[in-house]
Design a protein around this motif. Sequence first.
Motif, PDB file in Angstrom:
ATOM      1  N   ALA A  71       0.829  -1.216   0.000  1.00 28.74           N
ATOM      2  CA  ALA A  71       0.000   0.000   0.000  1.00 28.74           C
ATOM      3  C   ALA A  71       0.858   1.259   0.000  1.00 28.74           C
ATOM      4  O   ALA A  71       0.537   2.237  -0.683  1.00 28.74           O
ATOM      5  N   ILE A  72       1.952   1.243   0.748  1.00 25.21           N
ATOM      6  CA  ILE A  72       2.865   2.388   0.762  1.00 25.21           C
ATOM      7  C   ILE A  72       3.408   2.621  -0.639  1.00 25.21           C
ATOM      8  O   ILE A  72       3.370   3.742  -1.169  1.00 25.21           O
ATOM      9  N   GLU A  73       3.893   1.553  -1.249  1.00 31.72           N
ATOM     10  CA  GLU A  73       4.476   1.661  -2.585  1.00 31.72           C
ATOM     11  C   GLU A  73       3.442   2.125  -3.610  1.00 31.72           C
ATOM     12  O   GLU A  73       3.689   3.047  -4.391  1.00 31.72           O
ATOM     13  N   ASN A  74       2.273   1.519  -3.594  1.00 26.73           N
ATOM     14  CA  ASN A  74       1.225   1.878  -4.555  1.00 26.73           C
ATOM     15  C   ASN A  74       0.738   3.309  -4.367  1.00 26.73           C
ATOM     16  O   ASN A  74       0.452   3.996  -5.350  1.00 26.73           O
ATOM     17  N   SER A  75       0.639   3.744  -3.129  1.00 25.00           N
ATOM     18  CA  SER A  75       0.164   5.104  -2.861  1.00 25.00           C
ATOM     19  C   SER A  75       1.066   6.129  -3.518  1.00 25.00           C
ATOM     20  O   SER A  75       0.592   7.107  -4.101  1.00 25.00           O
ATOM     21  N   ILE A  76       2.360   5.905  -3.436  1.00 23.25           N
ATOM     22  CA  ILE A  76       3.313   6.869  -3.993  1.00 23.25           C
ATOM     23  C   ILE A  76       3.458   6.691  -5.503  1.00 23.25           C
ATOM     24  O   ILE A  76       3.551   7.669  -6.240  1.00 23.25           O
ATOM     25  N   GLN A  77       3.432   5.469  -5.973  1.00 19.65           N
ATOM     26  CA  GLN A  77       3.616   5.238  -7.407  1.00 19.65           C
ATOM     27  C   GLN A  77       2.379   5.567  -8.231  1.00 19.65           C
ATOM     28  O   GLN A  77       2.498   6.041  -9.356  1.00 19.65           O
ATOM     29  N   LYS A  78       1.200   5.338  -7.691  1.00 22.29           N
ATOM     30  CA  LYS A  78      -0.009   5.451  -8.503  1.00 22.29           C
ATOM     31  C   LYS A  78      -0.820   6.714  -8.268  1.00 22.29           C
ATOM     32  O   LYS A  78      -1.621   7.085  -9.120  1.00 22.29           O
ATOM     33  N   SER A 106      15.277  15.615 -14.425  1.00 21.82           N
ATOM     34  CA  SER A 106      14.174  15.402 -13.485  1.00 21.82           C
ATOM     35  C   SER A 106      13.612  13.989 -13.528  1.00 21.82           C
ATOM     36  O   SER A 106      13.269  13.429 -12.487  1.00 21.82           O
ATOM     37  N   SER A 107      13.550  13.376 -14.693  1.00 24.04           N
ATOM     38  CA  SER A 107      12.969  12.042 -14.785  1.00 24.04           C
ATOM     39  C   SER A 107      13.763  11.024 -13.969  1.00 24.04           C
ATOM     40  O   SER A 107      13.202  10.307 -13.131  1.00 24.04           O
ATOM     41  N   SER A 108      15.065  10.951 -14.182  1.00 25.03           N
ATOM     42  CA  SER A 108      15.876   9.970 -13.458  1.00 25.03           C
ATOM     43  C   SER A 108      15.992  10.340 -11.979  1.00 25.03           C
ATOM     44  O   SER A 108      15.996   9.459 -11.112  1.00 25.03           O
ATOM     45  N   LEU A 109      16.056  11.634 -11.680  1.00 20.75           N
ATOM     46  CA  LEU A 109      16.171  12.045 -10.276  1.00 20.75           C
ATOM     47  C   LEU A 109      14.859  11.836  -9.524  1.00 20.75           C
ATOM     48  O   LEU A 109      14.873  11.471  -8.344  1.00 20.75           O
ATOM     49  N   ASN A 110      13.737  12.038 -10.193  1.00 25.12           N
ATOM     50  CA  ASN A 110      12.438  11.757  -9.560  1.00 25.12           C
ATOM     51  C   ASN A 110      12.323  10.281  -9.217  1.00 25.12           C
ATOM     52  O   ASN A 110      11.813   9.910  -8.160  1.00 25.12           O
ATOM     53  N   LYS A 111      12.791   9.441 -10.113  1.00 22.16           N
ATOM     54  CA  LYS A 111      12.746   7.991  -9.874  1.00 22.16           C
ATOM     55  C   LYS A 111      13.569   7.640  -8.634  1.00 22.16           C
ATOM     56  O   LYS A 111      13.127   6.893  -7.768  1.00 22.16           O
ATOM     57  N   ARG A 112      14.775   8.194  -8.548  1.00 21.96           N
ATOM     58  CA  ARG A 112      15.630   7.952  -7.376  1.00 21.96           C
ATOM     59  C   ARG A 112      14.959   8.478  -6.102  1.00 21.96           C
ATOM     60  O   ARG A 112      14.952   7.813  -5.075  1.00 21.96           O
TER      61      ARG A 112
END
Length: 134
Positions: A71-78, A106-112
């Motif tokens: 749920a933590i992961e999905n909340s932030i990813q989705k 920004s794309s790669s840094l946002n992912k990190r």
Amino acid sequence: MNQRDVFLKEFRGGAIGSVSSQSSSDETFQNEVLRPILKLQNDLFIASFKNYITKYKSDFYSQTAEQKLVAIENSIQKDVKYRNALKGMVIGLFTADEYSIYIKKSSSLNKRMMTMLIERLKSQVQLFENSISK
């Protein structure tokens, strides 16, 4: 460097993790900028996620430990709005120079940034127990 930039760098503290001449520019930015900000903002991230689960994930407290991690992961990813709010909590503590570096990658840094934030919240999942009564 202006006063704001000096203040932010002193306030955040030094790099967390190793930075060497062999480190990639993303890795250097991660260890010198993102990690110190994530550490500094940890209490705010915890409070933010508690608010998020109170508003949007009322069944969170009845889930198993594994389901809570998902749920933590999905909340932030989705949830784009929530993810953008979290990014804002980090970006707001960038210096002007750091921001100019960030916007180029920004794309790669946002992912990190989001990966580290997800792991940070997951490692503190016990703080989300019974927070309804708090």
